[in-house]
Motif scaffolding. Sequence first.
Motif, PDB file in Angstrom:
ATOM      1  N   LEU A   1       0.827  -1.209   0.000  1.00  0.00           N
ATOM      2  CA  LEU A   1       0.000   0.000   0.000  1.00  0.00           C
ATOM      3  C   LEU A   1       0.860   1.257   0.000  1.00  0.00           C
ATOM      4  O   LEU A   1       0.585   2.229  -0.717  1.00  0.00           O
ATOM      5  N   PHE A   2       1.935   1.229   0.814  1.00  0.00           N
ATOM      6  CA  PHE A   2       2.849   2.368   0.874  1.00  0.00           C
ATOM      7  C   PHE A   2       3.490   2.608  -0.487  1.00  0.00           C
ATOM      8  O   PHE A   2       3.620   3.759  -0.929  1.00  0.00           O
ATOM      9  N   SER A   3       3.895   1.529  -1.161  1.00  0.00           N
ATOM     10  CA  SER A   3       4.556   1.654  -2.465  1.00  0.00           C
ATOM     11  C   SER A   3       3.627   2.266  -3.503  1.00  0.00           C
ATOM     12  O   SER A   3       4.047   3.080  -4.333  1.00  0.00           O
ATOM     13  N   VAL A   4       2.356   1.871  -3.456  1.00  0.00           N
ATOM     14  CA  VAL A   4       1.377   2.433  -4.391  1.00  0.00           C
ATOM     15  C   VAL A   4       1.269   3.946  -4.200  1.00  0.00           C
ATOM     16  O   VAL A   4       1.296   4.724  -5.168  1.00  0.00           O
ATOM     17  N   ILE A   5       1.173   4.380  -2.943  1.00  0.00           N
ATOM     18  CA  ILE A   5       1.075   5.819  -2.645  1.00  0.00           C
ATOM     19  C   ILE A   5       2.383   6.526  -3.002  1.00  0.00           C
ATOM     20  O   ILE A   5       2.391   7.594  -3.634  1.00  0.00           O
ATOM     21  N   PHE A   6       3.505   5.920  -2.610  1.00  0.00           N
ATOM     22  CA  PHE A   6       4.833   6.493  -2.840  1.00  0.00           C
ATOM     23  C   PHE A   6       5.050   6.761  -4.331  1.00  0.00           C
ATOM     24  O   PHE A   6       5.407   7.875  -4.741  1.00  0.00           O
ATOM     25  N   PHE A   7       4.820   5.727  -5.148  1.00  0.00           N
ATOM     26  CA  PHE A   7       5.078   5.874  -6.581  1.00  0.00           C
ATOM     27  C   PHE A   7       3.980   6.672  -7.271  1.00  0.00           C
ATOM     28  O   PHE A   7       4.213   7.228  -8.351  1.00  0.00           O
ATOM     29  N   GLY A   8       2.806   6.756  -6.664  1.00  0.00           N
ATOM     30  CA  GLY A   8       1.781   7.645  -7.187  1.00  0.00           C
ATOM     31  C   GLY A   8       2.223   9.099  -7.101  1.00  0.00           C
ATOM     32  O   GLY A   8       2.042   9.878  -8.051  1.00  0.00           O
ATOM     33  N   VAL A   9       2.808   9.470  -5.965  1.00  0.00           N
ATOM     34  CA  VAL A   9       3.329  10.831  -5.796  1.00  0.00           C
ATOM     35  C   VAL A   9       4.470  11.096  -6.770  1.00  0.00           C
ATOM     36  O   VAL A   9       4.539  12.156  -7.409  1.00  0.00           O
ATOM     37  N   VAL A  10       5.374  10.111  -6.899  1.00  0.00           N
ATOM     38  CA  VAL A  10       6.494  10.246  -7.838  1.00  0.00           C
ATOM     39  C   VAL A  10       5.974  10.438  -9.269  1.00  0.00           C
ATOM     40  O   VAL A  10       6.469  11.284 -10.022  1.00  0.00           O
ATOM     41  N   TYR A  11       4.988   9.638  -9.634  1.00  0.00           N
ATOM     42  CA  TYR A  11       4.406   9.719 -10.975  1.00  0.00           C
ATOM     43  C   TYR A  11       3.773  11.091 -11.217  1.00  0.00           C
ATOM     44  O   TYR A  11       3.946  11.690 -12.293  1.00  0.00           O
ATOM     45  N   PHE A  12       3.082  11.605 -10.210  1.00  0.00           N
ATOM     46  CA  PHE A  12       2.444  12.911 -10.327  1.00  0.00           C
ATOM     47  C   PHE A  12       3.486  14.002 -10.583  1.00  0.00           C
ATOM     48  O   PHE A  12       3.308  14.864 -11.450  1.00  0.00           O
ATOM     49  N   ILE A  13       4.589  13.953  -9.831  1.00  0.00           N
ATOM     50  CA  ILE A  13       5.651  14.951 -10.013  1.00  0.00           C
ATOM     51  C   ILE A  13       6.303  14.805 -11.388  1.00  0.00           C
ATOM     52  O   ILE A  13       6.600  15.793 -12.060  1.00  0.00           O
ATOM     53  N   SER A  14       6.497  13.550 -11.823  1.00  0.00           N
ATOM     54  CA  SER A  14       7.159  13.302 -13.105  1.00  0.00           C
ATOM     55  C   SER A  14       6.307  13.755 -14.286  1.00  0.00           C
ATOM     56  O   SER A  14       6.843  14.042 -15.362  1.00  0.00           O
ATOM     57  N   LEU A  15       4.984  13.806 -14.117  1.00  0.00           N
ATOM     58  CA  LEU A  15       4.109  14.248 -15.193  1.00  0.00           C
ATOM     59  C   LEU A  15       4.242  15.747 -15.453  1.00  0.00           C
ATOM     60  O   LEU A  15       3.789  16.243 -16.485  1.00  0.00           O
ATOM     61  N   ASN A  16       4.843  16.464 -14.526  1.00  0.00           N
ATOM     62  CA  ASN A  16       4.990  17.917 -14.648  1.00  0.00           C
ATOM     63  C   ASN A  16       6.468  18.299 -14.588  1.00  0.00           C
ATOM     64  O   ASN A  16       6.918  18.907 -13.613  1.00  0.00           O
ATOM     65  N   PRO A  17       7.250  17.936 -15.638  1.00  0.00           N
ATOM     66  CA  PRO A  17       8.688  18.214 -15.598  1.00  0.00           C
ATOM     67  C   PRO A  17       9.005  19.700 -15.466  1.00  0.00           C
ATOM     68  O   PRO A  17      10.023  20.073 -14.880  1.00  0.00           O
ATOM     69  N   SER A  18       8.119  20.548 -15.978  1.00  0.00           N
ATOM     70  CA  SER A  18       8.361  21.988 -15.875  1.00  0.00           C
ATOM     71  C   SER A  18       8.264  22.479 -14.437  1.00  0.00           C
ATOM     72  O   SER A  18       8.797  23.538 -14.096  1.00  0.00           O
ATOM     73  N   LYS A  19       7.575  21.701 -13.583  1.00  0.00           N
ATOM     74  CA  LYS A  19       7.419  22.099 -12.183  1.00  0.00           C
ATOM     75  C   LYS A  19       8.354  21.336 -11.243  1.00  0.00           C
ATOM     76  O   LYS A  19       8.267  21.491 -10.023  1.00  0.00           O
ATOM     77  N   MET A  20       9.245  20.497 -11.833  1.00  0.00           N
ATOM     78  CA  MET A  20      10.152  19.703 -10.997  1.00  0.00           C
ATOM     79  C   MET A  20      11.036  20.587 -10.128  1.00  0.00           C
ATOM     80  O   MET A  20      11.284  20.287  -8.964  1.00  0.00           O
ATOM     81  N   GLU A  21      11.524  21.684 -10.721  1.00  0.00           N
ATOM     82  CA  GLU A  21      12.378  22.590  -9.941  1.00  0.00           C
ATOM     83  C   GLU A  21      11.608  23.169  -8.759  1.00  0.00           C
ATOM     84  O   GLU A  21      12.132  23.286  -7.656  1.00  0.00           O
ATOM     85  N   GLN A  22      10.318  23.513  -8.996  1.00  0.00           N
ATOM     86  CA  GLN A  22       9.505  24.081  -7.919  1.00  0.00           C
ATOM     87  C   GLN A  22       9.267  23.058  -6.818  1.00  0.00           C
ATOM     88  O   GLN A  22       9.429  23.358  -5.634  1.00  0.00           O
ATOM     89  N   TYR A  23       8.892  21.836  -7.207  1.00  0.00           N
ATOM     90  CA  TYR A  23       8.628  20.789  -6.221  1.00  0.00           C
ATOM     91  C   TYR A  23       9.897  20.398  -5.459  1.00  0.00           C
ATOM     92  O   TYR A  23       9.918  20.354  -4.226  1.00  0.00           O
ATOM     93  N   MET A  24      10.953  20.111  -6.231  1.00  0.00           N
ATOM     94  CA  MET A  24      12.160  19.540  -5.640  1.00  0.00           C
ATOM     95  C   MET A  24      13.093  20.601  -5.078  1.00  0.00           C
ATOM     96  O   MET A  24      13.673  20.428  -4.009  1.00  0.00           O
ATOM     97  N   GLY A  25      13.267  21.701  -5.818  1.00  0.00           N
ATOM     98  CA  GLY A  25      14.198  22.728  -5.378  1.00  0.00           C
ATOM     99  C   GLY A  25      13.671  23.598  -4.251  1.00  0.00           C
ATOM    100  O   GLY A  25      14.429  24.002  -3.376  1.00  0.00           O
ATOM    101  N   ARG A  26      12.368  23.853  -4.245  1.00  0.00           N
ATOM    102  CA  ARG A  26      11.823  24.800  -3.273  1.00  0.00           C
ATOM    103  C   ARG A  26      11.149  24.147  -2.084  1.00  0.00           C
ATOM    104  O   ARG A  26      10.944  24.793  -1.063  1.00  0.00           O
TER     105      ARG A  26
END
Length: 227
Positions: free
Chosen positions: A122-147
Amino acid sequence: KKLDTLFIGFMLFSMFFGAGNLIFPPFLGAGAGTNFWSAMLGFIVTGVGLPVLVIFAVSLVKGGAQAMGDRVHPVFSTVFMVAVYLCIGPFLAIPRNANVAFEMGITPFLPESTNTALILLLFSVIFFGVVYFISLNPSKMEQYMGRFIAPTLVVAIVILITVGLFKMDTPFLSPTEGYQSGAFFTGFLEGYNTMDALASLAFGIVILNAIQKRGIQNRSQLTQYTF
């Protein structure tokens, strides 16, 4: 802008600071004991120095890692890059990241009678769901990860180290077998085991794209800002 460089740098840090960076240094310190200085130096050479050199090399070559591999042979380039992405992806890094997060963040709070395998699923499903959501928005990766992610990581690391140092109540131990005579080279291998040197081949492209989106296209300027 300098602020852009700072946030892109934070993004790079958060990309590099994976499970291996959390696992290997404490084990290295525990195993190296009184030889921790030489072991740590070896670790830094491959865990920090080599990735920096790879990022720098990728910024110098138009076409990135693929173009560098083509200088050896196009077949080598394809096979090597497939192997790299499999290692930093489904074969090693992806399952390691989820499992370390689970073992450190969830497992200590579970009752002994808990079905750990089911909770991990269950944790893995949620974990990779969040990762997938971030990966779908490469233009916002700097905002998510950097800030957001990187500052949180830095604060958590500082707290972890500070509490650990103040709670240390035992003297330095004697080095274990692998660190008695070859501490530097054992640390050297452990630094490579983080897989940051391999990951930097892929991360370099992400950093270059983030810089190019700021309007920097000149190759020498790209290299300068990347460095």
